[in-house]
Design a protein around this motif. Sequence first.
Motif, PDB file in Angstrom:
ATOM      1  N   VAL A 183      87.037  10.054  79.625  1.00  0.00           N
ATOM      2  CA  VAL A 183      87.649  11.357  79.881  1.00  0.00           C
ATOM      3  C   VAL A 183      87.950  12.054  78.554  1.00  0.00           C
ATOM      4  N   GLU A 184      88.417  11.299  77.585  1.00  0.00           N
ATOM      5  CA  GLU A 184      88.754  11.872  76.267  1.00  0.00           C
ATOM      6  C   GLU A 184      87.517  12.450  75.586  1.00  0.00           C
ATOM      7  N   THR A 185      86.397  11.715  75.614  1.00  0.00           N
ATOM      8  CA  THR A 185      85.183  12.177  74.929  1.00  0.00           C
ATOM      9  C   THR A 185      84.363  13.129  75.781  1.00  0.00           C
ATOM     10  N   GLY A 186      84.537  13.022  77.132  1.00  0.00           N
ATOM     11  CA  GLY A 186      83.759  13.861  78.032  1.00  0.00           C
ATOM     12  C   GLY A 186      82.317  13.422  78.185  1.00  0.00           C
ATOM     13  N   SER A 187      82.018  12.173  77.770  1.00  0.00           N
ATOM     14  CA  SER A 187      80.625  11.744  77.768  1.00  0.00           C
ATOM     15  C   SER A 187      80.521  10.230  77.792  1.00  0.00           C
ATOM     16  N   PHE A 188      79.641   9.698  78.665  1.00  0.00           N
ATOM     17  CA  PHE A 188      79.360   8.272  78.653  1.00  0.00           C
ATOM     18  C   PHE A 188      78.698   7.861  77.335  1.00  0.00           C
ATOM     19  N   LEU A 215      85.383  10.303  88.919  1.00  0.00           N
ATOM     20  CA  LEU A 215      84.645  11.314  88.169  1.00  0.00           C
ATOM     21  C   LEU A 215      83.594  11.968  89.038  1.00  0.00           C
ATOM     22  N   GLN A 216      83.466  13.269  88.908  1.00  0.00           N
ATOM     23  CA  GLN A 216      82.382  14.004  89.543  1.00  0.00           C
ATOM     24  C   GLN A 216      81.331  14.250  88.468  1.00  0.00           C
ATOM     25  N   LYS A 260      78.009  17.727  82.526  1.00  0.00           N
ATOM     26  CA  LYS A 260      79.341  17.286  82.122  1.00  0.00           C
ATOM     27  C   LYS A 260      79.995  16.441  83.202  1.00  0.00           C
ATOM     28  N   LEU A 261      81.105  15.844  82.842  1.00  0.00           N
ATOM     29  CA  LEU A 261      81.908  15.048  83.756  1.00  0.00           C
ATOM     30  C   LEU A 261      83.170  15.826  84.106  1.00  0.00           C
ATOM     31  N   ARG A 262      83.594  15.705  85.346  1.00  0.00           N
ATOM     32  CA  ARG A 262      84.812  16.390  85.767  1.00  0.00           C
ATOM     33  C   ARG A 262      85.655  15.435  86.583  1.00  0.00           C
ATOM     34  N   LEU A 263      86.962  15.435  86.315  1.00  0.00           N
ATOM     35  CA  LEU A 263      87.872  14.556  87.041  1.00  0.00           C
ATOM     36  C   LEU A 263      88.072  15.028  88.468  1.00  0.00           C
TER      37      LEU A 263
END
Length: 302
Positions: free
Chosen positions: A20-25, A55-56, A61-64
Motif C-alpha cells: 500500500v505504501e509503494t502502490g506497487s507489487f 486490494l482492487q 494501479k492498486l486501490r484499497l
Amino acid sequence: MSTNRLISLMSEMAIFAKVVETGSFSETARQLGVTPSAISRSVTRLEQALGARLLQRTTRKLRLSESGKEVYARCVDMVNAAQAAMLVSSQFTPEPQGLVRVSVPKAVGRFVIHPHISDFLAKYPKVDVQLQLNDRYVDLIDDQVDLVIRITDHPPPGLMGRRLINIDHMICATPQYLARNGEPLHPHDLKAHNCIFLGEEPSDARWKFHQDSNRVSVSVHGRYAVNHTGARLDAVLNHLGIGSLPYFTAKEALQQGLIVQVLPKWIFRTNYCGAAWVLYPPTRHLPAKLSAFINFMAERLG
C-alpha cells in the motif's frame, strides 16, 4: 484465530502495508529483494486468511477496498509497534552502533556537516554514516532516512528536532575586485556592479537589506548565476564580482583575507536564512547511535 496462525500472518501483514505504501507489487518486491509474484502470493494468503478482498487490482494501479483500508491501518500500527520495540532495545546497547542515515541540503552537508564526520567516526568506531546531500524535500519515512537536516524557523508539526546552527548570509568580494570597481556604500550602489547570485528564481536577483528601520530591496544584475555556494565562492575568489554567500561557505576565505564583506553595516536577508535543525520522528526512546550523532554535531556547531 489462534496465536500460532496470527504469528504466521505477521509477515504477510507487513508486506501488505508495504504494498500500500509503494502502490506497487514490483516496487515492493524490489525494495524487499524478492519477486513480484512472491509479493502477490503473500497478499493473497492474507486475503484468504481474513476472508476479504483487500486490494482492487487494475492494470495501472492498486486501490484499497473498504475492508482493506481498515486492515491497512491495523497493519501500519503493527509495523510501528515493531519499530518501537527495536528502538527500545537499542537503548540498552552499551555503546552506539549501527548505520545512521542523514539527509542534508547540499551546501550545509558539504561545508557544515561533512568536515566533522571523520572525528565522529573516530569517536564512535561502531557507527557508520550515510550522508545524503540533496536539496529536494526529504520525508523521513518515505525516503528511509533516520535524520533530516532542514533550514527552518521551527520544526514542523509531528517531528522533534534540535537547533544546530544559524544560517546567515552576506555579500562578499575580493579586495582586488573592489579596488578595480569601487566599493558600494549603499545597497543601491550594487546596480553598477557585476553581482553573482543563485539564479533559481527571479527573486534570487532581488537582494534585500535592512539597517535598523530602513528596508531596501535592489534588483541586481550579473553575467554569472549559479545555484551552488561553492561555485559562487570560486567565482568571487576569481574576482568576477560581488557574490551572495552563506557565512559558513565564506568563513574560511574571510578569515584568510581573500574576500571581504560588502556593506557590513547592512543585514542581508534571503529566502534561505534561518536555522539548521536536525529533525527526527517523535519518540521517547531515541536510538543511541542517533543521540550520539545529534549531540556530537550540536556540540561541534554550537
